[in-house]
Design an enzyme around this catalytic site. Structure first.
Site, PDB file in Angstrom:
ATOM      1  N   ARG A  18       0.824  -1.215   0.000  1.00 31.35           N
ATOM      2  CA  ARG A  18       0.000   0.000   0.000  1.00 31.35           C
ATOM      3  C   ARG A  18       0.856   1.262   0.000  1.00 31.35           C
ATOM      4  O   ARG A  18       0.505   2.274  -0.621  1.00 31.35           O
ATOM      5  CB  ARG A  18      -0.927   0.005   1.230  1.00 31.35           C
ATOM      6  N   HIS A  55     -10.310 -27.486  -3.052  1.00 30.78           N
ATOM      7  CA  HIS A  55      -9.394 -28.117  -2.108  1.00 30.78           C
ATOM      8  C   HIS A  55      -8.644 -27.054  -1.318  1.00 30.78           C
ATOM      9  O   HIS A  55      -8.281 -26.004  -1.853  1.00 30.78           O
ATOM     10  CB  HIS A  55      -8.379 -28.996  -2.858  1.00 30.78           C
ATOM     11  N   VAL A 114       3.381 -34.725 -20.749  1.00 28.41           N
ATOM     12  CA  VAL A 114       2.415 -33.723 -20.287  1.00 28.41           C
ATOM     13  C   VAL A 114       1.501 -33.336 -21.447  1.00 28.41           C
ATOM     14  O   VAL A 114       1.985 -32.833 -22.470  1.00 28.41           O
ATOM     15  CB  VAL A 114       3.130 -32.467 -19.740  1.00 28.41           C
ATOM     16  N   VAL A 152       2.987   6.779  14.749  1.00 31.33           N
ATOM     17  CA  VAL A 152       4.078   6.469  15.678  1.00 31.33           C
ATOM     18  C   VAL A 152       5.351   7.156  15.178  1.00 31.33           C
ATOM     19  O   VAL A 152       5.944   6.723  14.179  1.00 31.33           O
ATOM     20  CB  VAL A 152       4.304   4.942  15.788  1.00 31.33           C
ATOM     21  N   ASP A 192       2.155  -2.156  10.223  1.00 34.85           N
ATOM     22  CA  ASP A 192       1.367  -2.836   9.175  1.00 34.85           C
ATOM     23  C   ASP A 192       1.409  -4.334   9.409  1.00 34.85           C
ATOM     24  O   ASP A 192       2.476  -4.894   9.715  1.00 34.85           O
ATOM     25  CB  ASP A 192       1.928  -2.525   7.786  1.00 34.85           C
ATOM     26  N   ASN A 200     -17.891 -41.303  -6.155  1.00 39.02           N
ATOM     27  CA  ASN A 200     -17.559 -42.504  -5.392  1.00 39.02           C
ATOM     28  C   ASN A 200     -18.741 -42.989  -4.566  1.00 39.02           C
ATOM     29  O   ASN A 200     -19.009 -44.181  -4.507  1.00 39.02           O
ATOM     30  CB  ASN A 200     -16.373 -42.216  -4.461  1.00 39.02           C
TER      31      ASN A 200
END
Length: 1101
Positions: A65, A760, A786, A110, A215, A345
């Site tokens: 931020r 999940h 893959v 502060v 923070d 299942n």
């Protein structure tokens, strides 16, 4: 999901409430500002705002931020208000996420110097909690991962001040080391105590006055709510920046919290045209991936899933919410709804689909108006019936609904819905699953045991199990010397494996026994059940055609002692008790494998279990899993679904392909894909969807590498975590030499503007390397096979398998038909295959659905219509919705018959019984048994006598004379106390009501004429309350318009009217019972002076 981000305000509240952080300053001095806040009243409500310099910043999970210019520093209250005017409700873009600033935090400023700023972060991994510390903090801290000091605290270990000083504070000035060390140790203890999974403070400021947290960012394990609720209080989890918090999401989250099932909903783009309603945490990700792969990311409206066998009502509520959302705004191209899922299942697909069908019927108008097309694909228990009802609702409503089963690839409907592939005209599927249950060779005999080695080669005599951490390729003999007490077995299950099931899961146990039987095992795999909530007993199950008894034990110690052959425990314990029961199971050296089914176990508890399991050499499968399966040998609980799927996927005998996945539902889909593409599955394990599963992908891949019967390996990975990189390294190092086909789901996540937590708990990427895209590329580079997408997974598996067959590595064996297993009666009835005469029939009440039904009327409607007790009695006794006056009359009858003092026989008996120390039921029954023609039972008799006389045309005088001539009493006439001169006010009250409200009172008028005759002879021969109710009820039944004459007469004949007195007087009898108990009255003995002893005179023989 488990780890959820909390707001900075919540995180600081946790810190401020903790008394161990003694040095922490500025407690409870903050103000939350939203669009609803009246800025002009801030000073009145928080006077300190007028005396302090202030900091203001958005509190909406926005990172960095300070660098984005979103922090107002060292302002007075007026400056804060001016700053807020420029930022409140302003739309900004952070990364790719666009959102509105609407939640701000005001805190005291502060004053400090740069050298007083520090950085600290604590986060969890599988083996340890890591503390990161850097001696500089603030906006320009840079890459802390690269330069921070690190300290790993092993799971269940403690952190000390000395460790912190020695390993983290080496660059900190000596005067600050003590306070920082003490704070960091306290912070770590708080982190553990409140089940944080991530806690970052930047900057942490240390001045001469103490410690200030400027923070803070944090995540807590939401599944620990049952442990931490008292410490947390009510925690609100904000959505990621860029995504609104919708009330519908909160509604589904509430449904989820109240359900044992899983229900998730995240709205991505409510104006989108592509909506999903997917069953299963893994399947829901696959469908989202496919939609995005086909270019639908900008039109994808939602992410969500339902799983864990939700009820019909829960599914209806979930579907109704989605249909409501998608029919609010029209889209020029119309909309599509994808109702998808893998092969279930244990979820009854027909039951869940009936809930969806109800919702579709309710929304059929809006669905047609918004031109919605629906595409359905599902498999699992009773899926044919589910698909049938879904297809039927399409025909009856006119909504285009395209229905597909397991013969269609799981995600093929996405291409159809988006216009990328044609919609085929499939032949109708079978209407039930029974066709899978027939023995293929038509032989009534059970065939010889099917082989338990690889389907592609005969079983070897050498069945030595090398340790999991053995070097691939070494013979078992060479490895034997390296086995230590903590080593885990390569072979988890065999055809002789015996298990204990924790929890009374009779359906799962029966499924395991049926699997054992169809695999031709010699003995059942379930040795015993542990269920702490009953005493030791035997539970009946089926073993093929015959019934067997499985012992059930109250405690685990007895079960383990009596069944030393058991080495597997399958835990169906709840998320609250799974940790303790698993710890207990690991005390027994005989247990080598534990499957934990429960979802929602806190991560900290799971990590402790993993540590202990690794020390003891125990393999944990789960948590949050369906389990695993080894065809021909053993299956865990509900894995693999019901017998129809077991047989269809050829899971009754081993193949050559082993797989490991996270998702339980997707594991069953892999069974289907592998059985269609290869000679079948050798072994399959679903490790579970949590962030820290008990075993990893690599654990099982190494087992498969060391198992001769396995020729190729399939891994279905997932977004989140880095386990797949270990497989990459294993392939590169040639530890893994067998072909590995791998695909990581969750590729869509990189296309979303804001973070999405999938179904999940572990399915969320916290860094670039954890994304599915990065992992798929790494696997591809390492040499794994893959595919381009999940759509092509089956094709790649087939290509690799065919190559192994061509090389002779796999030699497909001849099929061996499995034995026939009878279908359970309850399931056959569910499928509509059989019919049987019912032992009972009922037509007044149905409690089987989600809502109680009284004579066809839902209980909610009963209350909504304010039917009262009289209305309920009308439904249950007469199967009619009676007019309002009739309901009121019934209630008045109950009121006037409720009691008539303690002297009457029924009340007297109840009192005597109560004073004898008997219970309420016995005392009430004692009083009710006195009801008959002489006491209380005159309603029916009076109604019959008066009706018969009136219907036969007999004049009142003729009726009285006939009864006198026959020597019979007129039922309902006469009273011991009341008379024509002392009338019974109960009768008077009822008479006034009946005369005012009943459409006709012919029989009552007739009875009143009879009363005039009888009272002229004796003043107490009045129409008493029993007689009045009896004749008035006949008038009611005959004239209210709800009954035919025959029906009205039948109710009188079968004794319905006496029920009014029985029901009413029961209230009084119960009152007398409670009165006697309250007065503590002792045993009743009748006084002698109230008994006339009349004995026969003495007779001599």
């Amino acid at each position: 999901m488990s780890a959820k981000a909390i707001s900075e305000q919540t995180g600081k509240k946790f810190l401020y409430n903790n008394n161990t952080l003694a040095a922490l300053q500025n407690r409870f001095r903050y103000v939350n500002v939203t669009p609803a806040t009246d800025l002009n009243r801030l000073a009145q409500e928080h006077p300190w705002l007028l005396t302090e310099r202030l900091v203001v910043k958005p509190d909406q999970l926005i990172k960095r931020r300070g660098k984005l210019g979103l922090v107002g520093i060292n302002l007075d209250l007026q400056g804060v208000k001016e700053w807020l005017k420029g930022h409140l409700m302003k739309e900004i873009t952070v990364g790719r996420a666009k959102g509105v600033l609407k939640n701000f935090l005001i805190e005291p400023f502060v004053p400090h110097t740069q050298d007083e700023e520090f950085y600290v972060c604590i986060y969890a991994t599988r083996e340890a909690d890591h503390v990161l510390f850097y001696h500089e903090g603030g906006v320009e801290v840079g890459d802390v991962d690269a330069k921070a000091q690190r300290l790993a605290v092993a799971v269940d270990d403690k952190l000390s001040d000395a460790q912190v000083k020695e390993q983290l504070l080496t660059h900190v000035p000596d005067d600050k080391k003590d306070v920082l060390a003490s704070f960091i140790v306290g912070l770590f203890n708080l982190y553990e105590d409140l089940y944080f999974t991530y806690l970052e403070i930047n900057p942490l400021v240390v001045t001469k006055d103490g410690v200030y947290v400027l923070d803070l960012a944090g995540k807590i394990d939401a599944t620990a709510d049952f442990i931490c609720k008292a410490k947390w209080g009510d925690v609100e989890f904000p959505p990621p920046f860029g995504r609104e918090a919708y009330p519908e999401e909160a509604y589904i989250a509430d449904l989820d919290a109240k359900s044992g099932a899983s229900l998730k909903l995240t709205l991505l783009n409510p104006q989108g045209r592509i909506w999903t309603m997917v069953a299963g945490g893994g399947a829901s990700v696959v469908y989202s991936d496919t939609i995005c792969d086909l270019g639908g990311v900008d039109e994808l409206a939602n992410y969500g899933e339902y799983s864990g066998a939700p009820s019909e009502q829960q599914t209806y509520d979930y579907a109704k919410t989605i249909l409501s959302l998608m029919t609010r705004e029209k889209h020029p191209e119309g909309k599509v709804l994808i109702i998808g899922g893998s092969i279930a299942n244990f979820t009854n697909v027909a039951a869940t689909f009936k809930g969806i069908v109800r919702a579709i019927k309710d929304y059929q108008g809006p669905l047609k108006e918004h031109e919605v097309s629906i595409f359905v694909r599902r498999g699992g228990p009773n899926y044919q019936e589910g698909l049938r009802v879904m297809g039927e609702v399409g025909k009856t409503t006119g909504i285009p609904i395209h229905v597909f089963g397991t013969e269609t690839h799981m995600t093929a409907i996405v291409g159809m819905a988006l216009g990328h592939r044609p919609i085929p005209n499939l032949p109708p599927v079978a209407v039930h699953t029974a066709n899978f249950l027939l023995n293929a060779n038509n032989s009534p005999m059970t065939p010889a045991s099917s082989r338990t080695a690889s389907f592609s080669e005969p079983k070897t005599a050498n069945d030595v199990t090398p340790p999991k951490n053995s070097k691939a390729g070494l013979p078992p003999e060479a490895q034997a010397s390296s086995v230590c007490s903590g080593a885990k077995a390569t072979t988890l299950f065999s055809s002789h494996t015996k298990a204990i099931v924790w929890g009374m899961q009779t359906r799962a146990v029966q499924g395991m026994l049926d699997f054992d039987y169809v695999c031709s095992r010699d003995q059942p795999s379930v040795a015993a059940i542990v269920y702490p909530f009953t005493g030791d007993h035997k539970q009946k199950f089926y073993w093929g055609h015959k019934e067997i008894l499985v012992p059930v034990y109250k405690n685990m110690a007895d079960a383990m002692k009596k069944h030393p052959e058991v080495d597997v425990m399958i835990s169906f314990a709840s998320l609250r008790s799974a940790y303790d029961s698993t710890l207990e199971a690991m005390q027994y050296p005989q247990v080598h494998t534990i499957a934990i089914i429960a979802e929602g176990i806190p991560e900290a508890q799971t990590r402790k279990l993993i540590k202990i399991a690794d020390e003891k050499g125990v393999t944990i499968i789960g948590p949050a899993t369906v389990g695993g399966i080894k065809p021909g040998c053993f299956k865990i609980g509900n894995t693999g679904g019901m017998l129809d799927n077991i047989l269809a996927s050829k899971l009754y005998r081993p193949g050559s392909v082993a797989y490991v996945s996270r998702s339980g539902g997707m594991s069953n889909e892999l069974n289907n894909i592998i059985s269609r593409s290869t000679d079948g599955v050798y072994e399959g394990v679903a490790i579970g969807g949590d962030r820290y599963p008990g075993t990893t992908f690599m654990d099982h891949v190494l087992r498969y590498q060391d198992t001769p019967g396995i020729k190729m390996i399939v891994v279905l990975g997932e977004i989140g975590g880095t386990d797949e990189y270990k497989i990459c390294q294993g392939i590169k190092d040639e530890v893994i030499t067998k072909p590995v086909v791998c695909w990581c789901i969750g590729t869509c996540a990189t296309m979303f503007a804001s973070e999405v937590q999938f179904g999940h708990a572990g399915a969320c990427a916290h860094q670039a390397s954890e994304t599915a895209v990065a992992k798929n590329q790494a696997l591809r580079d390492a040499g794994a096979y893959v595919p381009k997408s999940f759509d092509e997974l089956g094709d790649v598996i087939k290509r690799v398998y065919d190559d192994l067959v061509a090389k002779g590595t796999i030699v497909p064996a001849q099929e061996v038909p499995p034995p026939t297993v009878p279908m359970d009666y309850s399931w056959a009835r569910e499928l509509g295959l059989i019919r049987k005469p019912a032992s009972f029939m009922t037509s007044i009440c149905d409690e089987r659905g989600q809502e109680l039904i009284y004579a066809g009327m839902a209980i909610t409607e009963v209350f909504k219509e304010e039917m009262g007790l009289g209305g309920v009695l009308g439904l249950l006794w007469f199967q009619r919705r009676l007019p309002r006056y009739a309901c009121q009359f019934i209630e008045m009858c109950l009121m006037v018959t409720a009691d008539h003092g303690p002297a009457v026989s029924g009340a007297h008996n109840t009192i005597v019984c109560a004073r004898a120390g008997k219970d309420l039921i016995s005392s009430l029954t004692s009083g009710l048994l006195t009801i008959g023609d002489r006491f209380g039972g005159a309603l029916d008799a009076a109604a019959k006598q008066f009706s018969k006389a009136f219907d036969s045309g007999m004049l009142p005088m003729e009726f009285v004379n006939k009864m006198k001539k026959d020597g019979k009493l007129i039922m309902g006439i006469g009273h011991r106390v009341k008379s024509i001169n002392n009338p019974d006010m109960r009768v008077q009250i009822l008479k006034d009501f009946v005369k005012q409200h009943f459409p006709s009172t012919q029989l009552l008028d007739y009875a009143l004429e009879v009363e005039k005759i009888t009272t002229s002879k004796k003043p107490n021969l009045i129409l008493n309350v029993d007689g009045f109710i009896g004749v008035s009820f006949v008038d009611l039944l005959r004239t209210c318009g709800g009954f035919t004459r025959d029906e009205a007469d039948e109710f009188v004949e079968i004794g319905a009217l006496n029920g009014i007195f029985v029901l009413g007087r029961s209230m009084g009898f119960i009152g007398h019972y409670l009165d006697q108990k309250r007065l503590k009255q002792g045993l009743y003995r009748h006084p002698w002076d109230d008994i006339s002893y009349v004995l026969p005179e003495h007779m001599s023989m």
